[in-house]
Design an enzyme around this catalytic site. Structure first.
Site, PDB file in Angstrom:
ATOM      1  N   LYS A  53      -0.718 -18.735  12.002  1.00 18.99           N
ATOM      2  CA  LYS A  53      -0.577 -17.971  13.339  1.00 18.99           C
ATOM      3  C   LYS A  53      -1.033 -17.821  14.183  1.00 18.99           C
ATOM      4  O   LYS A  53       0.195 -17.480  15.364  1.00 18.99           O
ATOM      5  CB  LYS A  53      -1.651 -17.094  12.474  1.00 18.99           C
ATOM      6  CG  LYS A  53      -1.214 -16.371  10.403  1.00 18.99           C
ATOM      7  CD  LYS A  53      -2.162 -16.469  10.050  1.00 18.99           C
ATOM      8  CE  LYS A  53      -1.585 -16.049   8.628  1.00 18.99           C
ATOM      9  NZ  LYS A  53      -2.424 -15.725   7.420  1.00 18.99           N
ATOM     10  N   GLN A  97      -8.282 -13.818   7.942  1.00 19.14           N
ATOM     11  CA  GLN A  97      -8.098 -14.779   6.527  1.00 19.14           C
ATOM     12  C   GLN A  97      -9.418 -14.834   5.094  1.00 19.14           C
ATOM     13  O   GLN A  97      -9.916 -14.085   5.209  1.00 19.14           O
ATOM     14  CB  GLN A  97      -8.176 -15.989   7.654  1.00 19.14           C
ATOM     15  CG  GLN A  97      -7.832 -17.133   6.707  1.00 19.14           C
ATOM     16  CD  GLN A  97      -6.355 -17.439   6.094  1.00 19.14           C
ATOM     17  OE1 GLN A  97      -5.549 -16.604   7.204  1.00 19.14           O
ATOM     18  NE2 GLN A  97      -5.561 -16.944   5.312  1.00 19.14           N
ATOM     19  N   ASP A 120      -1.799  -6.554   9.399  1.00 16.06           N
ATOM     20  CA  ASP A 120      -2.278  -7.377   8.641  1.00 16.06           C
ATOM     21  C   ASP A 120      -2.405  -6.791   7.278  1.00 16.06           C
ATOM     22  O   ASP A 120      -1.855  -6.787   5.904  1.00 16.06           O
ATOM     23  CB  ASP A 120      -3.521  -8.605   8.758  1.00 16.06           C
ATOM     24  CG  ASP A 120      -3.236  -9.814   7.489  1.00 16.06           C
ATOM     25  OD1 ASP A 120      -2.096  -9.886   6.473  1.00 16.06           O
ATOM     26  OD2 ASP A 120      -3.934 -10.687   6.413  1.00 16.06           O
TER      27      ASP A 120
END
Ligand code: NAP
Length: 278
Positions: A53, A97, A120
């Protein structure tokens, strides 16, 4: 006959457009859109995902800020760090994450992300937006799935979509996005009875289980659309790909995976522009 829905080219297009918008943002402000990535512990797969990422962010002209916290970090410490990033005017998007170590309350950590930085799509605010069809940010993998279906002109309205899996980051939001597009949605999970029979009635199948080759070829109605969101060790999806003989199907790798990061970058750039326009 089996045809493929490839995500790699689509992802390239999305990232190209995001990088053009990022360059425009930099030209106007002298700053780059900034994605903060947060990882707790050193799980090798998570470390690799975060690194990917970051690399893609840099290539697309974004700045990435990385926060690596030790395995023994407490929920309180993680929440405090994420709040700090939420309050930091230099940061436009925050990615925590998943998964975090078991002792941490992941939901509490996700909820510390300011809604306008939830690129996200993991907060309850974003989930509500997806559920009501008014999302600022979508969960990235489900968002990528919808983009793939659209890129391949898959009709969603009125179709029966069966989503296997109900995780907060994948199955549930995928179901909400399909519902918002007027599919008739069935959500299946580990306690679902008669799963093969349900899947056989699906026009669109989304497999988000996390078990290699779980969905069998003879569960798939001829001509159905099959989206395999699974990613298991050895580059294996959740669908027994070789056993599916008549479908439009995503390969693993090269299907859903690449679109996830592309949507993340796109949403980070959008967050930066939105803040400017606010
Ligand atoms: P997860 O949190 O473990 O959720 C798995 C879901 O599958 C759960 O809802 C579970 O049901 C359901 N399930 C388990 N066994 C089942 C069974 N026998 N029958 C029906 N449903 C069953 O996993 P996740 O995070 O959603 O990830 C799913 C897969 O997608 C994994 O392979 C992961 O690597 C992949 N993934 C890919 C991307 C990408 O970028 N492409 C992103 C995220 C995840 P219960 O709720 O009842 O337990």
């Amino acid at each position: 006959m089996t045809n493929l829905m490839r995500g790699t080219e689509l992802a390239r297009d999305i990232v190209l457009r995001a990088s053009e918008k990022a360059a425009g943002y930099t030209e106007r402000t002298g700053r780059k859109p900034c994605l903060a990535t947060v990882i707790v512990g050193d799980d090798p797969a998570s470390v690799t995902y975060v690194r990917m990422k970051q690399n893609r962010s840099h290539k697309a002209g974004l700045e990435s800020r990385h926060v690596a916290l030790p395995e023994e970090t407490t929920t309180g410490e993680l929440v405090a760090k994420i709040r700090e990033l939420s309050d930091d005017p230099e940061v436009h998007g925050i990615l925590l994450q998943h998964p975090v170590p078991r002792h941490i309350d992941e939901r509490a950590a996700f909820e510390a992300i300011a809604p306008h930085k939830d690129v996200d799509g993991v907060t309850m605010h974003s989930f509500a937006g997806m559920s009501f069809g008014h999302s600022e940010f979508v969960s990235c993998t489900p968002g990528g799935i919808i983009r793939l279906l659209d890129a391949y002109d898959v009709e969603i309205t009125g179709k029966h979509a069966v989503v296997i899996g109900r995780s907060p980051i994948l199955g549930k939001p995928a179901a909400m996005l399909l519902l918002a597009r007027d599919a008739t949605v069935t959500i299946c999970h580990s306690k679902t009875a008669g799963l093969p029979e349900i899947v056989r009635t699906a026009d669109i199948v989304v497999a988000a289980v996390g078990k290699p080759k779980f969905v069998q070829g003879d569960w798939i109605k001829p001509g159905a659309v099959v989206v395999d969101a699974g990613y298991n060790e050895g580059n294996v999806g959740d669908v027994d790909f070789d056993a599916v003989t008549d479908a439009l199907i995503t390969p693993v790798p090269g299907g859903v995976g690449p679109t996830t990061i592309a949507v993340l970058l796109e949403q980070t750039v959008d967050a930066a522009w939105r803040e400017l326009d606010a």
